[in-house]
Design a protein around this motif. Structure first.
Motif, PDB file in Angstrom:
ATOM      1  N   ALA A   1       0.469  -1.310  -0.379  1.00  0.00           N
ATOM      2  CA  ALA A   1      -0.447  -0.139   0.047  1.00  0.00           C
ATOM      3  C   ALA A   1       0.757   0.892  -0.150  1.00  0.00           C
ATOM      4  O   ALA A   1       0.128   2.252  -0.676  1.00  0.00           O
ATOM      5  CB  ALA A   1      -1.070   0.139   1.281  1.00  0.00           C
ATOM      6  N   VAL A   2       1.694   1.267   1.160  1.00  0.00           N
ATOM      7  CA  VAL A   2       2.963   2.512   0.921  1.00  0.00           C
ATOM      8  C   VAL A   2       3.374   2.441  -0.495  1.00  0.00           C
ATOM      9  O   VAL A   2       3.309   3.592  -0.900  1.00  0.00           O
ATOM     10  CB  VAL A   2       3.962   2.082   1.650  1.00  0.00           C
ATOM     11  N   ILE A   3       3.574   1.317  -0.725  1.00  0.00           N
ATOM     12  CA  ILE A   3       4.465   1.845  -2.275  1.00  0.00           C
ATOM     13  C   ILE A   3       3.374   2.067  -3.514  1.00  0.00           C
ATOM     14  O   ILE A   3       3.759   3.149  -3.884  1.00  0.00           O
ATOM     15  CB  ILE A   3       5.133   0.623  -2.852  1.00  0.00           C
ATOM     16  N   ASN A   4       2.252   2.225  -3.717  1.00  0.00           N
ATOM     17  CA  ASN A   4       1.233   1.853  -4.275  1.00  0.00           C
ATOM     18  C   ASN A   4       0.870   3.485  -4.041  1.00  0.00           C
ATOM     19  O   ASN A   4       0.615   4.550  -5.352  1.00  0.00           O
ATOM     20  CB  ASN A   4       0.275   0.928  -4.173  1.00  0.00           C
ATOM     21  N   SER A   5       1.384   3.760  -3.195  1.00  0.00           N
ATOM     22  CA  SER A   5      -0.064   4.924  -3.229  1.00  0.00           C
ATOM     23  C   SER A   5       1.369   6.483  -2.810  1.00  0.00           C
ATOM     24  O   SER A   5       0.767   7.446  -4.097  1.00  0.00           O
ATOM     25  CB  SER A   5      -0.319   5.780  -1.597  1.00  0.00           C
ATOM     26  N   VAL A   6       2.380   6.292  -2.529  1.00  0.00           N
ATOM     27  CA  VAL A   6       3.752   7.012  -3.224  1.00  0.00           C
ATOM     28  C   VAL A   6       3.182   6.782  -4.501  1.00  0.00           C
ATOM     29  O   VAL A   6       3.952   8.394  -5.839  1.00  0.00           O
ATOM     30  CB  VAL A   6       4.290   6.338  -2.787  1.00  0.00           C
ATOM     31  N   GLY A   7       3.768   6.222  -5.294  1.00  0.00           N
ATOM     32  CA  GLY A   7       4.080   6.357  -6.371  1.00  0.00           C
ATOM     33  C   GLY A   7       2.707   6.325  -6.942  1.00  0.00           C
ATOM     34  O   GLY A   7       2.991   7.031  -8.681  1.00  0.00           O
ATOM     35  N   ASN A   8       1.865   6.348  -6.956  1.00  0.00           N
ATOM     36  CA  ASN A   8       0.185   6.470  -7.821  1.00  0.00           C
ATOM     37  C   ASN A   8       0.334   7.741  -7.478  1.00  0.00           C
ATOM     38  O   ASN A   8      -0.904   8.751  -8.158  1.00  0.00           O
ATOM     39  CB  ASN A   8      -0.826   5.877  -7.318  1.00  0.00           C
ATOM     40  N   LEU A   9       1.042   8.833  -6.620  1.00  0.00           N
ATOM     41  CA  LEU A   9       0.505  10.429  -6.964  1.00  0.00           C
ATOM     42  C   LEU A   9       1.587  11.055  -8.341  1.00  0.00           C
ATOM     43  O   LEU A   9       1.338  12.005  -8.050  1.00  0.00           O
ATOM     44  CB  LEU A   9       2.075  10.645  -5.728  1.00  0.00           C
ATOM     45  N   ALA A  10       2.157  10.377  -8.905  1.00  0.00           N
ATOM     46  CA  ALA A  10       2.765  10.498 -10.370  1.00  0.00           C
ATOM     47  C   ALA A  10       1.252  10.540 -10.803  1.00  0.00           C
ATOM     48  O   ALA A  10       1.130  11.199 -12.169  1.00  0.00           O
ATOM     49  CB  ALA A  10       3.531   9.411 -10.679  1.00  0.00           C
ATOM     50  N   GLY A  11       0.243  10.046 -10.484  1.00  0.00           N
ATOM     51  CA  GLY A  11      -0.951   9.700 -11.394  1.00  0.00           C
ATOM     52  C   GLY A  11      -1.570  11.122 -10.871  1.00  0.00           C
ATOM     53  O   GLY A  11      -2.334  11.651 -11.834  1.00  0.00           O
ATOM     54  N   PHE A  12      -0.819  12.196  -9.939  1.00  0.00           N
ATOM     55  CA  PHE A  12      -1.594  13.309  -9.480  1.00  0.00           C
ATOM     56  C   PHE A  12      -1.104  14.129 -10.614  1.00  0.00           C
ATOM     57  O   PHE A  12      -1.237  15.187 -11.719  1.00  0.00           O
ATOM     58  CB  PHE A  12      -1.222  14.076  -8.177  1.00  0.00           C
ATOM     59  N   VAL A  13       1.005  14.257 -10.369  1.00  0.00           N
ATOM     60  CA  VAL A  13       1.806  14.884 -10.938  1.00  0.00           C
ATOM     61  C   VAL A  13       1.259  14.544 -12.757  1.00  0.00           C
ATOM     62  O   VAL A  13       1.731  16.054 -13.168  1.00  0.00           O
ATOM     63  CB  VAL A  13       3.345  14.889 -10.595  1.00  0.00           C
ATOM     64  N   SER A  14       1.664  14.043 -13.175  1.00  0.00           N
ATOM     65  CA  SER A  14       1.743  13.546 -15.003  1.00  0.00           C
ATOM     66  C   SER A  14       0.348  13.813 -15.361  1.00  0.00           C
ATOM     67  O   SER A  14       1.324  15.150 -16.381  1.00  0.00           O
ATOM     68  CB  SER A  14       1.540  12.517 -14.595  1.00  0.00           C
ATOM     69  N   PRO A  15      -0.357  14.153 -15.256  1.00  0.00           N
ATOM     70  CA  PRO A  15      -1.599  14.798 -16.113  1.00  0.00           C
ATOM     71  C   PRO A  15      -1.688  16.117 -15.516  1.00  0.00           C
ATOM     72  O   PRO A  15      -2.348  17.347 -16.621  1.00  0.00           O
ATOM     73  CB  PRO A  15      -3.108  13.771 -15.401  1.00  0.00           C
ATOM     74  N   TYR A  16      -1.764  16.390 -14.173  1.00  0.00           N
ATOM     75  CA  TYR A  16      -1.554  18.358 -14.327  1.00  0.00           C
ATOM     76  C   TYR A  16      -0.687  18.894 -14.900  1.00  0.00           C
ATOM     77  O   TYR A  16      -0.113  20.084 -15.973  1.00  0.00           O
ATOM     78  CB  TYR A  16      -0.996  18.049 -12.151  1.00  0.00           C
ATOM     79  N   LEU A  17       0.452  17.791 -15.095  1.00  0.00           N
ATOM     80  CA  LEU A  17       2.241  18.456 -15.717  1.00  0.00           C
ATOM     81  C   LEU A  17       1.882  18.453 -17.092  1.00  0.00           C
ATOM     82  O   LEU A  17       2.171  19.503 -17.767  1.00  0.00           O
ATOM     83  CB  LEU A  17       3.274  17.681 -15.713  1.00  0.00           C
ATOM     84  N   ILE A  18       1.133  17.766 -17.537  1.00  0.00           N
ATOM     85  CA  ILE A  18       1.136  17.721 -19.115  1.00  0.00           C
ATOM     86  C   ILE A  18       0.254  18.394 -19.282  1.00  0.00           C
ATOM     87  O   ILE A  18      -0.072  19.797 -20.085  1.00  0.00           O
ATOM     88  CB  ILE A  18       0.595  16.492 -19.942  1.00  0.00           C
TER      89      ILE A  18
END
Length: 437
Positions: free
Chosen positions: A382-399
């Motif tokens: 859960a820790v790995i998935n939750s921290v890793g999935n913050l990229a799901g916030f960063v990536s669409p917003y950045l694009i």
């Protein structure tokens, strides 16, 4: 008595092993795939809704990118407690709860009028779905030892390209066919219609899933004994990870894994959220046509995921089977960005990018599950998935931000390519003796 070896090439399966694991596969994996297809469709169909939604509501690319990504803030905050609760109450009740609540929330998107309401619903959807994906990864560790997991997780995660293959054309068709019916836009109908299966399958989970080997009435005593023995042997060999929840947070390997996953998820969600827009930017018109062409990269991905997953298990090798797809994704994004107005070239290299980034996810999970077990596995995954999935916030917003700023997705795609290269380098520094099982 037969027990699979944990190093080198595995011995030939006995008839009992073959029959038992085939029974487990057909009982669990197709159903879990169906659940994930529905989950992923309800998570990323906002990318297709954008084709009408942005124009109807006047949302900028940045607003859309932030709304698409804010899902992962809710996901991040509730991921660890959700997975720990699943380990306490059992997969059957918890996965059903997740699916029913996210289905109801997904339908509520038809009422979105302002950026604020869009942000709130995306956050709540992320909070509702938190724990589903890592919960299933944890659930599969109850049934499969480490040396069988890469192939099984790859098959399960084929749900992502399957959702793209069928979901993109379906979303495009719904938006075109129902637009204007009952004074609703096509994107509103899409959210409602695609939410219904989540609720129905969520109810079905209560009657179908078992919490573990001991509860499975569809296995006989001999089959249960074999599966239990394989799991026990697996846990006795090579599990040198933390044994408590507190130990998870102090283990540097967990944070290294989270960094790797973050790098790969950057590419994954940029692709799934922005693919319809990227295809449209090459000059394709019509939502159904965009949906059909958007399915092609996912078809390529489903082939690559399963070929790499099978090869990784057969060779008991994890690192190069992860590095190569990451570099494939980097090349795909780079060339597609450079030829963004050429439909054929762009689609070919978006297909290479999809094959690479979507292959990374299932193969990645063979790394941390090689050294995590017990309660620590629930928290660690859960820790790995939750921290890793913050990229799901960063990536669409950045694009979205870069597209508003530069008028093009080109710079953003180069950034994604760089992220995948960094992920490949981080994998290279993982000790092979830790994960090659």
């Amino acid at each position: 008595m037969t027990t699979s070896t944990l190093a080198g090439h595995p011995p030939a399966e006995s008839e009992l092993e073959r029959r038992t694991y085939a029974k487990v596969f057909w009982r669990l994996v197709p159903f879990l795939m169906l659940c994930y297809v529905i989950a992923y469709l309800d998570r990323v169909n906002v990318g297709f809704a954008k084709l009408q939604m942005g124009q109807d509501l006047g949302f900028s690319e940045t607003v859309f990118g932030l709304g698409a990504g804010i899902f992962f803030l809710g996901y991040f905050l509730f991921e660890v407690p959700s997975n720990l609760l699943m380990s306490k109450v059992g997969a059957r009740i918890w996965i059903a709860r997740i699916m029913i609540t996210w289905g109801l929330l997904s339908a509520c998107f038809m009422f979105v009028k302002t950026p604020t309401s869009f942000y709130i619903l995306r956050f709540l959807l992320g909070a509702a779905e938190a724990g589903f994906y890592p919960g299933v990864i944890l659930y599969l560790t109850y049934w499969y030892p480490a040396h069988r997991r890469a192939k099984i997780i790859a098959v399960f995660m084929s749900a992502i390209p399957v959702a793209g293959i069928f979901g993109n054309p379906l979303s495009g068709w719904i938006m075109d066919a129902f637009h204007g019916s009952s004074s609703l836009s096509g994107w509103q109908w899409m959210f409602v219609i695609e939410a219904v299966p989540a609720v129905l399958i969520g109810v079905a989970v209560l009657f179908y899933l078992d919490n573990g080997i001991a509860k499975a009435k569809w296995l006989n005593a001999e089959e249960k004994q074999l599966l239990t023995r394989e799991i026990e042997v697996d846990q006795q060999h090579g599990k040198k990870g933390p044994h408590t929840v507190a130990g998870v947070f102090s283990d540097r390997r967990i944070w290294w894994m989270a960094a790797i996953y973050f790098a790969f998820v950057m590419g994954q969600y940029a692709l799934t959220f922005w693919l319809p827009t990227l295809v449209k930017s090459t000059g394709i018109q019509g939502n159904l046509n965009i949906g059909l062409l958007s399915a092609i990269p996912f078809i390529c991905a489903i082939v690559a995921m399963n070929l790499f997953g099978r090869s990784a298990d057969q060779r008991r090798e994890r690192r190069w089977h992860l590095i190569i797809p990451a570099l494939m994704g980097a090349v795909g994004f780079t060339v597609a960005a450079s030829y963004s107005h050429n439909t054929v070239v762009s689609l070919v290299f978006l297909s290479l990018a999809a094959a690479g980034v979507l292959t990374c996810a299932p193969l990645f999970w063979s790394l941390p599950t090689a050294f995590l077990s017990g309660t620590a596995a629930a928290a660690g995954i859960a820790v790995i998935n939750s921290v890793g999935n913050l990229a799901g916030f960063v990536s669409p917003y950045l694009i979205g931000y870069l597209k508003d700023t530069t008028g093009s997705t080109q710079i953003g795609m180069y950034v994604l390519a760089g992220s995948l290269v960094i992920g490949a380098l981080l994998v290279w520094f993982v000790p092979k003796q830790l994960v090659n099982r």
